[in-house]
Write a protein that holds these residues in place. Structure first.
Motif, PDB file in Angstrom:
ATOM      1  N   GLY A 192      -2.121  14.742  11.198  1.00  0.00           N
ATOM      2  CA  GLY A 192      -3.155  13.738  10.358  1.00  0.00           C
ATOM      3  C   GLY A 192      -1.281  13.794   8.963  1.00  0.00           C
ATOM      4  O   GLY A 192      -1.744  13.730   8.031  1.00  0.00           O
ATOM      5  N   ARG A 193      -0.622  13.918   9.868  1.00  0.00           N
ATOM      6  CA  ARG A 193       1.185  13.805   8.656  1.00  0.00           C
ATOM      7  C   ARG A 193       1.735  12.441   9.522  1.00  0.00           C
ATOM      8  O   ARG A 193       1.643  12.266  11.312  1.00  0.00           O
ATOM      9  N   VAL A 194       3.330  12.589   8.849  1.00  0.00           N
ATOM     10  CA  VAL A 194       4.216  10.941   9.554  1.00  0.00           C
ATOM     11  C   VAL A 194       5.045  12.021   9.845  1.00  0.00           C
ATOM     12  O   VAL A 194       5.562  12.665   9.016  1.00  0.00           O
ATOM     13  N   ILE A 195       5.276  11.528  11.689  1.00  0.00           N
ATOM     14  CA  ILE A 195       6.330  12.928  12.244  1.00  0.00           C
ATOM     15  C   ILE A 195       7.433  12.089  11.821  1.00  0.00           C
ATOM     16  O   ILE A 195       9.271  12.564  12.428  1.00  0.00           O
ATOM     17  N   GLU A 196       7.469  10.701  12.063  1.00  0.00           N
ATOM     18  CA  GLU A 196       8.089   9.663  12.855  1.00  0.00           C
ATOM     19  C   GLU A 196       8.726   8.576  12.454  1.00  0.00           C
ATOM     20  O   GLU A 196       7.242   8.206  12.018  1.00  0.00           O
ATOM     21  N   SER A 197       9.368   7.552  11.529  1.00  0.00           N
ATOM     22  CA  SER A 197       9.017   6.485  11.003  1.00  0.00           C
ATOM     23  C   SER A 197      10.643   5.544  11.897  1.00  0.00           C
ATOM     24  O   SER A 197      11.482   5.771  11.211  1.00  0.00           O
ATOM     25  N   GLY A 198      10.113   4.471  12.206  1.00  0.00           N
ATOM     26  CA  GLY A 198      10.827   3.391  12.139  1.00  0.00           C
ATOM     27  C   GLY A 198      10.925   2.588  12.946  1.00  0.00           C
ATOM     28  O   GLY A 198       9.450   2.058  13.616  1.00  0.00           O
ATOM     29  N   THR A 199      11.861   1.544  13.884  1.00  0.00           N
ATOM     30  CA  THR A 199      11.276   0.440  14.186  1.00  0.00           C
ATOM     31  C   THR A 199      10.891   0.953  15.812  1.00  0.00           C
ATOM     32  O   THR A 199      11.984   1.852  15.944  1.00  0.00           O
ATOM     33  N   LEU A 226      -6.123  14.682   7.247  1.00  0.00           N
ATOM     34  CA  LEU A 226      -4.991  14.117   7.246  1.00  0.00           C
ATOM     35  C   LEU A 226      -4.843  14.939   6.278  1.00  0.00           C
ATOM     36  O   LEU A 226      -5.788  15.593   5.159  1.00  0.00           O
ATOM     37  N   GLN A 227      -2.815  15.346   6.491  1.00  0.00           N
ATOM     38  CA  GLN A 227      -2.593  16.763   5.480  1.00  0.00           C
ATOM     39  C   GLN A 227      -1.451  16.178   4.889  1.00  0.00           C
ATOM     40  O   GLN A 227      -1.048  16.312   5.449  1.00  0.00           O
ATOM     41  N   ASP A 228      -1.999  16.083   3.657  1.00  0.00           N
ATOM     42  CA  ASP A 228      -1.043  16.128   2.181  1.00  0.00           C
ATOM     43  C   ASP A 228       0.334  14.660   3.255  1.00  0.00           C
ATOM     44  O   ASP A 228       1.540  14.846   3.338  1.00  0.00           O
ATOM     45  N   ILE A 232       0.721  -1.376  -0.165  1.00  0.00           N
ATOM     46  CA  ILE A 232      -0.272   0.068  -0.541  1.00  0.00           C
ATOM     47  C   ILE A 232       0.958   1.551  -0.022  1.00  0.00           C
ATOM     48  O   ILE A 232       1.796   1.083   1.237  1.00  0.00           O
ATOM     49  N   ARG A 233       0.462   1.946  -1.150  1.00  0.00           N
ATOM     50  CA  ARG A 233       1.679   3.500  -1.122  1.00  0.00           C
ATOM     51  C   ARG A 233      -0.257   4.763  -0.523  1.00  0.00           C
ATOM     52  O   ARG A 233      -0.754   4.542  -1.359  1.00  0.00           O
ATOM     53  N   VAL A 234       0.468   5.291   0.155  1.00  0.00           N
ATOM     54  CA  VAL A 234      -0.449   6.636   0.015  1.00  0.00           C
ATOM     55  C   VAL A 234       0.111   7.490  -0.316  1.00  0.00           C
ATOM     56  O   VAL A 234       1.955   8.232   0.027  1.00  0.00           O
ATOM     57  N   GLU A 235      -0.087   8.322  -1.430  1.00  0.00           N
ATOM     58  CA  GLU A 235       0.644   9.751  -1.783  1.00  0.00           C
ATOM     59  C   GLU A 235      -0.456  10.678  -1.486  1.00  0.00           C
ATOM     60  O   GLU A 235      -1.149  11.376  -2.444  1.00  0.00           O
ATOM     61  N   LYS A 236       0.125  11.827  -0.874  1.00  0.00           N
ATOM     62  CA  LYS A 236      -0.756  12.963  -0.136  1.00  0.00           C
ATOM     63  C   LYS A 236      -1.392  13.130  -0.630  1.00  0.00           C
ATOM     64  O   LYS A 236      -2.458  13.788  -0.822  1.00  0.00           O
ATOM     65  N   LEU A 237      -1.874  12.160   0.827  1.00  0.00           N
ATOM     66  CA  LEU A 237      -3.736  12.308   0.633  1.00  0.00           C
ATOM     67  C   LEU A 237      -4.058  13.414   2.147  1.00  0.00           C
ATOM     68  O   LEU A 237      -3.138  13.419   2.985  1.00  0.00           O
TER      69      LEU A 237
END
Length: 594
Positions: A568-575, A375-377, A358-363
């Motif tokens: 509504g945005r991703v601010i951090e990602s990782g394990t 949800l913002q961009d 699943i790929r979400v783009e500028k939603l």
């Protein structure tokens, strides 16, 4: 905007669509009632023969010592023993064909009710998700189950009155014209006045009926609120408050219902008063004519009997308009449900084999009336056959992502790709077939454990056991009275909160979709049960695309990637380890929970 009359005419036309497929039986019912109606003019004929020829008088008699002149004795042309035979036979024929007419009409009504309910349920199943935000469950039940029955019963009762009383009235009117057309024509002078009165009263009934129906729906909504929120009501000691609110709405229903009943009740006495004026004039003129023309008591008795029977049938027909009006007022509410906007489903594509990427783009997604977008961009990648976790505070947009993924919410811009295919090009049913979801709002059905787990799919004993064992529920099910066939009550009311959640988890596992979504799926479980479910899910890691949403961060410790959302945005990602070491928002959340 159309007036009420136009609206009711349109409603009547739409209701008739459910009756039309069964009209052949209605015509058979009409035919049966016509045969029964043909027996009606025989009653005055029997009265005429009975009064004219059935009595004999002596040729001479002494009354008070005086000789009375000879009186011509009428010839009795029939045996009196034919009287019971004719009367019993007459009413036997009327009863037989009356029964056939009523049975056939009720059969058509019952089938029409079923068809109307099916159409309303179909509209409810296809309705846009926004409809459910404003439609109370109790109101939906009333519109789908109760209203069609009331509508068809009222309309059927009116049709039955027209057939049972209208057809005999026509037959009797023809007989009256044959016996004395001048007096019969004169008897109809009150018809315009009666029509005017009925029309005015009918307008009043329609107005009050609309108010009564709307008030009844508000009362249903209030009872539905109390039923669903009984724990909240008792926790806040709000029984008196709810009782007062209910009394206010019940009083509103009572007032409008009484006004409707009063308007209905006015029809019959006013119509009878108008009819009595005309009847009294006709009887007087008939007596006067009988004296002038020296007609016998048989002719007079037959005409008066026919006139009274005609008036009696006519009296019943004055009550026909009100039930029809009330039925169409109720049907208007059902038609509103039938007109609800269906879910947008413009896609026609299908998925032969889903890998689960699943790929979400500028939603971007906004809810009606919300101050800011949910949800913002948003940009997001959920790899196939990996476990992806979504974390963040309440309102960060985690559940909104699921809503868009399943097609329950329409974004303003951006897109979502499933294995590189835009999900808007897929048929909604095909899209949802790829997902198995356990929501934080558990919904179960008032049926067996097996039916809930294998919901919408064929039963497979081995799969049922596997899903229940994975959900840490198999041992409990074995203790139930009927095992897998035990009914769990409305929304799982016979189960504890944790058991309800495990049934919902088992249902998702049973579906065996390529993508599993667990939205706070273990929030109601104790630590041991949560760990058991986590271990069951771990065996699917690498073989399924798992999307886990949780506030309890221990649930997402083993995820391949965690995305932290805010506004509504991703601010951090990782394990898990990477995010804790980073010392950002996720690390603070983990520290607080620890």
């Amino acid at each position: 905007m159309p007036n009420k009359t136009t609206t009711l005419k349109t409603t009547a036309s739409r209701v008739f669509r459910f009756i039309r497929p069964h009209q052949h039986r209605i015509w058979l019912s009409v035919l049966a009632y016509m045969v029964a109606a043909c027996t009606e003019p025989l009653i005055p004929a029997i009265v005429k023969i009975g009064l004219g020829e059935g009595f004999s008088v002596p040729t001479a008699s002494r009354i008070g010592g005086l000789n009375v002149p000879n009186i011509e004795v009428p010839t009795v042309s029939f045996s009196i023993w034919w009287v019971p035979v004719v009367l019993v036979g007459l009413f036997a024929v009327r009863g037989l064909f009356g029964f056939l007419g009523q049975y056939l009409l009720n059969w058509s009504i019952a089938r029409s009710v079923t068809d109307m309910r099916s159409a309303l349920l179909d509209a409810l199943l296809k309705a846009d998700a926004q409809v459910y935000t404003r439609l109370q469950p109790g109101t939906a039940v009333t519109k789908v189950v109760n209203d069609p029955l009331q509508v068809m019963q009222m309309l059927g009762g009116s049709v039955m009155t027209v057939l049972r009383d209208g057809l005999p009235a026509i037959a009797m009117l023809a007989s009256l014209f044959y016996m004395n057309w001048q007096l019969t024509l004169l008897s109809l002078v009150t018809t315009p006045a009666m029509t005017f009165v009925v029309k005015k009263i009918n307008a009043r009934v329609r107005k009050m009926g609309n108010r009564a129906y709307d008030a009844s729906m508000k009362l249903v909504d209030k009872v539905d609120d109390i039923t669903r929120a009984w724990r909240v009501v008792r926790s806040f000691n709000a029984a008196d408050y709810e009782r007062q609110r209910f009394a206010e709405r019940a009083h509103e229903v009572q007032v409008n219902t009484l006004k409707t009943a009063a308007a209905n009740a006015m029809t019959q006495p006013i119509s009878q008063l108008i009819a009595s004026v005309g009847l009294s004039i006709i009887v007087s003129l008939a007596l006067l004519q009988s004296r002038q023309l020296h007609t016998g008591p048989g002719e007079f008795g037959a005409f008066i009997t026919a006139l009274l029977l005609f008036a009696s049938r006519l009296r019943h027909l004055t009550d026909v308009a009100q039930p029809i009006t009330n039925a169409l007022v109720i049907a208007r509410g059902s038609m509103e449900l039938l007109d609800t906007a269906p879910e947008h489903d413009l896609g026609g594509g299908s998925v032969a084999h889903c890998e689960g990427e699943i790929r979400v783009e500028k939603l971007q997604l906004s809810y009606p009336g919300a101050e800011r977008p949910a949800l913002q961009d948003l940009d997001l990648l959920i790899p196939a056959n990996k476990t992806t976790a979504l974390a963040g505070s309440s309102g960060a947009g985690k559940s909104s992502i699921v809503q868009v993924l399943l097609g329950f919410a329409e974004p303003e811009k951006g897109r979502i790709l499933l294995d590189g295919v835009d999900i808007t090009t897929l048929k909604k049913s095909e899209l949802r077939r790829q997902f198995a979801v356990v929501s934080q709002d558990i919904v179960l059905f008032d049926t067996s454990v097996a039916d809930n787990v294998a919901y919408g799919q064929p039963h497979d004993a081995a799969r049922l056991e596997q899903a229940l064992r994975a959900a840490h529920l198999w041992n409990f099910v074995q203790t139930l009275p009927q095992g897998l066939d035990t009914t769990i009550g409305a929304n799982g009311s016979k189960l504890s909160g944790g058991q309800r959640q495990r049934v919902a988890i088992a249902r998702a596992l049973y579906k065996d979709a390529p993508i599993w979504v667990f939205d706070e799926a273990t929030s109601a479980l104790d630590s041991a049960s949560e760990r058991a479910v986590q271990q069951a899910l771990e065996q699917w890691q690498g073989r399924k695309t798992l999307i886990v949403i949780a506030h309890r961060l221990s649930t997402v410790r083993g995820a391949d990637c965690i995305h932290v959302l805010a506004d509504g945005r991703v601010i951090e990602s990782g394990t898990y380890a990477e995010l804790v070491a980073h010392g950002g928002v996720f690390a603070n959340m983990a520290a607080v929970q620890h």
